[in-house]
Write a protein that holds these residues in place. Structure first.
Motif, short mmCIF file in Angstrom:
data_model
loop_
_atom_site.label_atom_id
_atom_site.label_comp_id
_atom_site.label_asym_id
_atom_site.label_seq_id
_atom_site.Cartn_x
_atom_site.Cartn_y
_atom_site.Cartn_z
N ASN A 25 0.74 -1.13 0.12
CA ASN A 25 0.21 -0.08 -0.06
C ASN A 25 0.95 1.39 0.01
OD1 ASN A 25 -1.44 2.16 2.48
ND2 ASN A 25 -2.61 1.66 0.55
N GLU B 110 6.96 2.95 1.46
CA GLU B 110 6.41 2.73 0.17
C GLU B 110 5.48 3.85 -0.19
OE1 GLU B 110 6.16 -0.84 1.60
OE2 GLU B 110 4.93 0.39 3.30
N ALA C 217 4.80 -4.23 3.31
CA ALA C 217 4.02 -2.92 3.39
C ALA C 217 4.10 -2.33 4.94
CB ALA C 217 2.52 -3.09 3.34
N GLY C 218 5.48 -2.75 5.23
CA GLY C 218 5.76 -1.99 6.67
C GLY C 218 4.68 -2.51 7.76
N THR D 207 3.24 -4.70 10.60
CA THR D 207 3.50 -5.13 11.87
C THR D 207 2.98 -6.71 12.12
OG1 THR D 207 3.14 -3.03 12.72
CG2 THR D 207 3.43 -4.76 14.21
N ARG E 269 -2.86 -11.27 13.29
CA ARG E 269 -2.46 -11.32 12.04
C ARG E 269 -1.82 -13.01 11.60
NH1 ARG E 269 -0.27 -5.33 11.04
NH2 ARG E 269 -2.37 -4.45 10.56
N THR F 161 -2.19 -0.77 12.89
CA THR F 161 -1.97 -1.12 14.36
C THR F 161 -2.58 -0.11 15.20
OG1 THR F 161 0.33 -0.97 13.77
CG2 THR F 161 -0.56 -3.02 14.17
N ASP G 254 2.68 4.87 12.93
CA ASP G 254 3.97 4.50 13.23
C ASP G 254 5.07 5.62 12.85
OD1 ASP G 254 2.02 2.60 11.74
OD2 ASP G 254 3.67 1.18 11.77
N1 ARG Z 1 2.75 -1.11 10.86
C1 ARG Z 1 1.20 -0.55 10.58
C2 ARG Z 1 0.60 -1.81 10.53
O1 ARG Z 1 0.87 -2.80 10.27
C3 ARG Z 1 0.98 0.26 9.60
C4 ARG Z 1 1.38 -0.20 8.22
C5 ARG Z 1 0.80 0.44 6.98
N2 ARG Z 1 1.53 0.34 5.86
C6 ARG Z 1 1.22 0.84 4.48
N3 ARG Z 1 2.06 0.43 3.79
N4 ARG Z 1 0.30 1.46 4.45
O2 ARG Z 1 -0.62 -1.93 10.71
#
Ligand code: ARG
Length: 225
Positions: A17, A24, A74-75, A77, A82, A126, A163
């Motif tokens: 995302n 990203e 996608a960063g 967590t 999950r 998160t 984050d």
């Molecule tokens: N780290 C947080 C999660 O896992 C936010 C990640 C959002 N990443 C993104 N690509 N929009 O929920």
């Protein structure tokens, strides 16, 4: 996805995302950032091609479970919740949630102090889960971080929980907002694959180890953070 006749996977679809700089984001129509370069290096190490699929964050896990994509970077967590539906690789970044407020607001030292305040979160992140657990907070859910930041700057909400790295990025690019001293729990970012794809999981973990050993990973950290 992408299997050739000899059974070797030649190409995999990677979901992300691209609204999460510096991990990203879109630049000139291309998905760029730390995660994008990391997965590029991993794919070279494994010897496969990748194609990035940009979608909404809360669409990523369902897409993976439906095998519309082979993996996610996608960063994201790696939460216990999950982990029930997907497998996570070893983690590649440690982060935490922070609170962004207007500059003129006093410091917020703990998350409990959000009580009685209007707080923006991003749907399915998160931060949404963290804030929704605090009693007495008026939670406002947004589809994208920049919209929440716009509302914060316009005084429509008191704070945004996000984050750490994307928050710093917003501070850098917007006047009149700051990060409060309150620190959320540590969160580990990891890539996700679907449950029975142990082969890809192991390949990614191995590649990640190699990139950490040969300095490529550190080079990317230096470049993006
Ligand atoms: N780290 C947080 C999660 O896992 C936010 C990640 C959002 N990443 C993104 N690509 N929009 O929920």
């Amino acid at each position: 996805c992408g299997s050739s006749d000899d059974g070797n996977v030649k190409k995999i679809y990677v979901g992300t995302n691209a609204e999460f700089a510096p991990f990203e984001f879109l630049k000139d129509g291309k998905t760029v950032g730390f995660d994008m370069e990391l997965i590029e290096e991993i794919s070279k190490e494994i010897g496969i091609d990748i194609e990035i699929k940009d979608m909404s964050f809360d669409g990523l896990l369902p897409a993976l479970q439906a095998k519309k994509i082979d993996m996610i970077i996608a960063g994201m967590t790696s939460t216990e919740e999950r982990k029930k539906s997907v497998n996570f690789t070893n983690s590649y970044y440690i982060a935490n949630q922070v609170i962004i407020t207007a500059k003129e607001l006093g410091n917020i030292a703990t998350f409990d102090e959000l009580k009685g305040k209007k707080v923006g979160v991003i749907l399915g992140f998160t931060g949404d889960v963290v804030v929704s657990k605090i009693d007495g907070v008026e939670v406002k859910k947004y589809n994208a971080g920049y919209v929440a930041i716009m509302d914060l700057k316009a005084g429509k909400i008191d704070a945004v929980v996000l984050d750490s790295e994307p928050a710093k990025n917003f501070i850098k690019n917007n006047d009149g907002i700051k990060i409060a001293s309150a620190k959320g729990d540590k969160e580990e970012y990891a890539m996700a694959v679907y449950k029975d794809n142990i082969e890809l999981l192991e390949k990614i973990n191995k590649a990640l180890m190699v990139l950490k050993e040969n300095g490529t990973y550190d080079g990317l950290l230096k470049k993006w953070f």
